[in-house]
Write an enzyme that holds these catalytic residues in place. Sequence first.
Site, PDB file in Angstrom:
ATOM      1  N   ASP A  14      63.100 -61.810  11.603  1.00  0.00           N
ATOM      2  CA  ASP A  14      64.168 -60.921  12.079  1.00  0.00           C
ATOM      3  C   ASP A  14      64.468 -61.335  13.521  1.00  0.00           C
ATOM      4  OD1 ASP A  14      65.925 -58.623  12.181  1.00  0.00           O
ATOM      5  OD2 ASP A  14      64.402 -57.605  13.379  1.00  0.00           O
ATOM      6  N   SER A  15      65.492 -60.706  14.097  1.00  0.00           N
ATOM      7  CA  SER A  15      65.798 -60.978  15.497  1.00  0.00           C
ATOM      8  C   SER A  15      64.753 -60.352  16.424  1.00  0.00           C
ATOM      9  CB  SER A  15      67.173 -60.403  15.835  1.00  0.00           C
ATOM     10  OG  SER A  15      67.178 -59.013  15.581  1.00  0.00           O
ATOM     11  N   CYS A  77      66.376 -59.316   7.873  1.00  0.00           N
ATOM     12  CA  CYS A  77      67.442 -59.129   8.846  1.00  0.00           C
ATOM     13  C   CYS A  77      68.743 -59.192   8.065  1.00  0.00           C
ATOM     14  CB  CYS A  77      67.374 -60.261   9.875  1.00  0.00           C
ATOM     15  SG  CYS A  77      68.794 -60.314  10.978  1.00  0.00           S
ATOM     16  N   GLU A 156      65.103 -52.012  20.539  1.00  0.00           N
ATOM     17  CA  GLU A 156      64.243 -53.051  21.135  1.00  0.00           C
ATOM     18  C   GLU A 156      63.679 -52.559  22.467  1.00  0.00           C
ATOM     19  OE1 GLU A 156      63.171 -56.239  20.194  1.00  0.00           O
ATOM     20  OE2 GLU A 156      64.004 -55.921  18.200  1.00  0.00           O
ATOM     21  N   CYS A 188      70.730 -52.417   8.643  1.00  0.00           N
ATOM     22  CA  CYS A 188      70.111 -53.198   9.714  1.00  0.00           C
ATOM     23  C   CYS A 188      68.654 -52.781   9.719  1.00  0.00           C
ATOM     24  CB  CYS A 188      70.763 -52.883  11.061  1.00  0.00           C
ATOM     25  SG  CYS A 188      69.879 -53.581  12.472  1.00  0.00           S
ATOM     26  N   HIS A 190      66.517 -52.652  11.869  1.00  0.00           N
ATOM     27  CA  HIS A 190      66.066 -51.880  13.030  1.00  0.00           C
ATOM     28  C   HIS A 190      66.249 -50.364  12.813  1.00  0.00           C
ATOM     29  CE1 HIS A 190      66.170 -55.694  15.257  1.00  0.00           C
ATOM     30  NE2 HIS A 190      65.573 -55.084  16.268  1.00  0.00           N
TER      31      HIS A 190
HETATM   32  N1  DGL Z   1      67.631 -56.314  12.411  1.00  0.00           N
HETATM   33  C1  DGL Z   1      68.737 -57.176  12.195  1.00  0.00           C
HETATM   34  C2  DGL Z   1      69.606 -56.744  11.064  1.00  0.00           C
HETATM   35  O1  DGL Z   1      69.050 -56.248  10.089  1.00  0.00           O
HETATM   36  C3  DGL Z   1      69.425 -57.751  13.411  1.00  0.00           C
HETATM   37  C4  DGL Z   1      69.907 -56.817  14.429  1.00  0.00           C
HETATM   38  C5  DGL Z   1      70.388 -57.546  15.682  1.00  0.00           C
HETATM   39  O2  DGL Z   1      69.633 -58.350  16.211  1.00  0.00           O
HETATM   40  O3  DGL Z   1      71.530 -57.292  16.110  1.00  0.00           O
HETATM   41  O4  DGL Z   1      70.787 -56.922  11.057  1.00  0.00           O
END
Ligand code: DGL
Length: 271
Positions: A14-15, A77, A156, A188, A190
């Site tokens: 993931d990011s 992600c 984050e 997402c 996150h």
């Molecule tokens: N967690 C990621 C997603 O599911 C990336 C979020 C990001 O870095 O903008 O899209």
Amino acid sequence: MGEEVKHRPIGVYDSGVGGLTVVRWLHRVLPQEQIVYFGDTARVPYGGRSRHELVEFSRQIVGFFQEQGVKFVIAACNTSSALALPVVAQEVDVPLMGVIGAGAREAVSVTKTKKIGVIGTQATVTSGAYARAVKELEPVTNVYEQACPELVPLIEGGHRDGEIVEKPLKRYLEPLLERNIDTLILGCTHYPYLLVPIKRLVGTGVEIVDPAEAAAREARDTLEVLGLLSEEKVGEDLFFVSGEPGTFRAAAVQLGYTQRVEHVEIERYTI
Ligand code: DGL
């Protein structure tokens, strides 16, 4: 496939800390699998990036995973699943899987009114990947997508609730609630960190779909079909980040992961 391939780890990326919400489900559904996690914390957020950049990042990450000897890769992600995976999957032998198909399937099975809302990054929403995936399964469904660019930096940064989170969330959710959605996809990885304020804002009339559980089940089914399911966990999970390990470690500890987190120069790798 030889016996030893089954015992190789699964690469999950993931990011940043978002993919850990998928790892949590992988641990429940596939406790016998070893995981190598990579969080691209030096380049988070992914949500405002171009397809070109995301494909390049994904090539580097898959290259790193190949060096780690993984048998399977999960893009935990949505942004990378939507924009990079279709390209990179054509370029490597190792099987790759994203999270969008699983989220769409789960939402289609949950909705009664066929009005589904999706919250995600700008890149995911612009790609239209969720609307496509849902309509492939159930063409008459209405899909309303909302980009939430302020959320990933807040998550984050360690924010999980309170006014700082609730204010933008309210702004993002209102247009979806006005459409009378009965199902909301957390598009997402996150966003499950914000489950408490999201639930509070959408109320009890909206079913929330976190694609992670369905994705973990899909991963198990795919590994089984490929003859790659491990019967026993042979090594500890490993965590790597492209940025500074400290902030990531704090989020990992919140979810109960206390393993060491190591820095990796991800730009040195490619497929
Ligand atoms: N967690 C990621 C997603 O599911 C990336 C979020 C990001 O870095 O903008 O899209």
